[in-house]
Design a protein around this motif. Structure first.
Motif, mmCIF file in Angstrom:
data_model
loop_
_atom_site.group_PDB
_atom_site.id
_atom_site.type_symbol
_atom_site.label_atom_id
_atom_site.label_comp_id
_atom_site.label_asym_id
_atom_site.label_seq_id
_atom_site.Cartn_x
_atom_site.Cartn_y
_atom_site.Cartn_z
ATOM 1 N N LYS A 2 35.813 34.938 26.655
ATOM 2 C CA LYS A 2 33.977 35.540 27.340
ATOM 3 C C LYS A 2 34.166 36.167 28.060
ATOM 4 C CE LYS A 2 33.584 29.385 28.106
ATOM 5 N NZ LYS A 2 33.494 28.619 28.888
ATOM 6 N N SER A 3 32.938 36.240 28.165
ATOM 7 C CA SER A 3 32.327 37.246 28.807
ATOM 8 C C SER A 3 33.683 38.102 30.337
ATOM 9 C CB SER A 3 30.693 37.759 29.343
ATOM 10 O OG SER A 3 30.263 37.295 29.660
ATOM 11 N N GLN A 4 33.534 36.967 30.667
ATOM 12 C CA GLN A 4 34.401 36.954 32.128
ATOM 13 C C GLN A 4 35.823 37.916 31.638
ATOM 14 O OE1 GLN A 4 32.955 34.445 31.009
ATOM 15 N NE2 GLN A 4 34.335 32.452 31.892
ATOM 16 N N ASP A 5 36.575 37.264 30.132
ATOM 17 C CA ASP A 5 37.652 37.770 29.961
ATOM 18 C C ASP A 5 37.947 39.499 30.335
ATOM 19 O OD1 ASP A 5 38.088 34.724 29.978
ATOM 20 O OD2 ASP A 5 38.354 35.354 27.651
ATOM 21 N N ILE A 6 36.896 39.948 30.293
ATOM 22 C CA ILE A 6 36.926 41.197 30.377
ATOM 23 C C ILE A 6 37.028 41.501 31.343
ATOM 24 C CG2 ILE A 6 35.839 43.178 29.059
ATOM 25 C CD1 ILE A 6 37.545 41.713 26.917
ATOM 26 N N PHE A 7 36.002 40.946 31.761
ATOM 27 C CA PHE A 7 35.370 41.736 33.596
ATOM 28 C C PHE A 7 37.290 41.600 34.304
ATOM 29 C CE2 PHE A 7 33.594 39.507 37.346
ATOM 30 C CZ PHE A 7 33.614 41.350 38.409
ATOM 31 N N LEU A 8 37.701 40.407 33.714
ATOM 32 C CA LEU A 8 39.536 39.761 34.972
ATOM 33 C C LEU A 8 40.631 40.969 34.296
ATOM 34 C CD1 LEU A 8 40.252 38.161 36.527
ATOM 35 C CD2 LEU A 8 40.846 36.982 34.798
ATOM 36 N N LEU A 9 40.125 41.017 32.208
ATOM 37 C CA LEU A 9 40.805 42.336 32.093
ATOM 38 C C LEU A 9 41.108 44.090 32.548
ATOM 39 C CD1 LEU A 9 41.559 41.481 28.368
ATOM 40 C CD2 LEU A 9 43.148 41.352 30.028
ATOM 41 N N LEU A 10 39.877 44.253 32.960
ATOM 42 C CA LEU A 10 39.354 45.633 33.523
ATOM 43 C C LEU A 10 39.632 45.617 35.323
ATOM 44 C CD1 LEU A 10 35.997 46.325 32.400
ATOM 45 C CD2 LEU A 10 38.684 47.518 31.415
ATOM 46 N N LYS A 11 39.825 43.974 36.034
ATOM 47 C CA LYS A 11 40.082 44.586 37.420
ATOM 48 C C LYS A 11 41.709 44.211 37.414
ATOM 49 C CE LYS A 11 40.227 43.316 41.381
ATOM 50 N NZ LYS A 11 39.986 44.667 42.878
ATOM 51 N N LEU A 12 41.997 43.300 36.253
ATOM 52 C CA LEU A 12 43.586 43.998 36.399
ATOM 53 C C LEU A 12 44.642 45.550 36.452
ATOM 54 C CD1 LEU A 12 44.358 40.857 34.709
ATOM 55 C CD2 LEU A 12 45.130 41.220 37.114
ATOM 56 N N ALA A 13 43.850 45.942 35.235
ATOM 57 C CA ALA A 13 43.856 47.173 35.014
ATOM 58 C C ALA A 13 43.779 48.123 36.185
ATOM 59 C CB ALA A 13 42.579 47.975 33.834
ATOM 60 N N SER A 14 42.157 48.361 37.461
ATOM 61 C CA SER A 14 42.581 48.884 38.518
ATOM 62 C C SER A 14 43.300 48.219 39.201
ATOM 63 C CB SER A 14 40.685 48.440 38.922
ATOM 64 O OG SER A 14 40.611 49.165 40.371
#
Length: 219
Positions: A2-14
């Motif tokens: 889901k799109s929020q998965d990519i959002f969450l992954l980018l938050k983890l990267a930050s």
């Protein structure tokens, strides 16, 4: 996915970048000045950002930000959906638990590959009406002055606190604009992802190069 998965992954990267800076330098260095919004209406600084900017965040305190409750608070995704998103990302190899601490870590190499080659097909974006919002894609500060021609209306995430008039683009998740006001590096990462979703080949290549560098910095 889901799109929020990519959002969450980018938050983890930050978060991983913030943690690595604290671990290397002994105290926090504030994020780059990527911003395209007005202060929140109540005028109060956000706790997460103000602690980070002022250098009071330690390795131990940043580690707490990886919990499901903290990730829900910082992204606006519900706790249930954060848990489900993490499981989906574990299942396909886009994330895994840290060997030592158990906190969730984005697989930055796989994440970059997915964003560059798959994001625009799985989660396409197209410009909408002219509105006020937060600049994204090539109009965002992280890509300021690169490949834009004079007079172009930049893509924006519609938001009443945004500083830019442009063409509306739906963000990857409905709470993106709130989340990026708390984390300017997350803003840059999401804007680069949008440049890849929206751009032509030359623009996608540029955004992919910048994103690759940022994700390398976060390992």
């Amino acid at each position: 996915m889901k799109s929020q998965d990519i959002f969450l992954l980018l938050k983890l990267a930050s978060l991983a970048h913030r943690e690595s800076v604290v671990s290397r330098l002994g105290d926090a260095v504030g994020p780059a000045a990527w911003q395209d919004w007005l202060p929140d209406e109540d005028g109060d600084p956000d706790l997460e950002r103000s602690l980070y900017d002022s250098g009071f965040v330690s390795y131990e305190s940043t580690s707490k930000e990886y919990g499901v409750r903290a990730l829900a608070q910082s992204t606006g995704i519900s706790k249930t959906q954060v848990g489900l998103a993490l499981q989906r990302c574990y299942d396909v190899g886009l994330a895994k638990p840290d060997r030592l601490t158990g906190v969730p870590r984005a697989n930055n190499k796989a994440l970059l590959e997915f964003v560059v080659y798959g994001l625009r097909y799985v989660f396409p974006a197209k410009p909408g009406e002219v509105t006020r919002g937060i600049a994204t894609g090539l109009g965002a500060p992280v890509l300021e002055g690169k490949l834009m021609t004079a007079g172009d209306l930049v893509p924006v995430w519609p938001d009443p606190l945004g500083n830019t008039k442009g063409v509306a683009v739906e963000p990857l998740y409905k709470t993106v604009t709130r989340a990026v006001r708390r984390d300017s590096r997350l803003y840059a990462l999401l804007a680069l992802a949008d440049a890849i979703r929206l751009g032509q080949p030359r623009e996608r290549n540029l955004a992919g190069e910048v994103l690759a560098q940022m994700l390398r910095d976060e390992r």
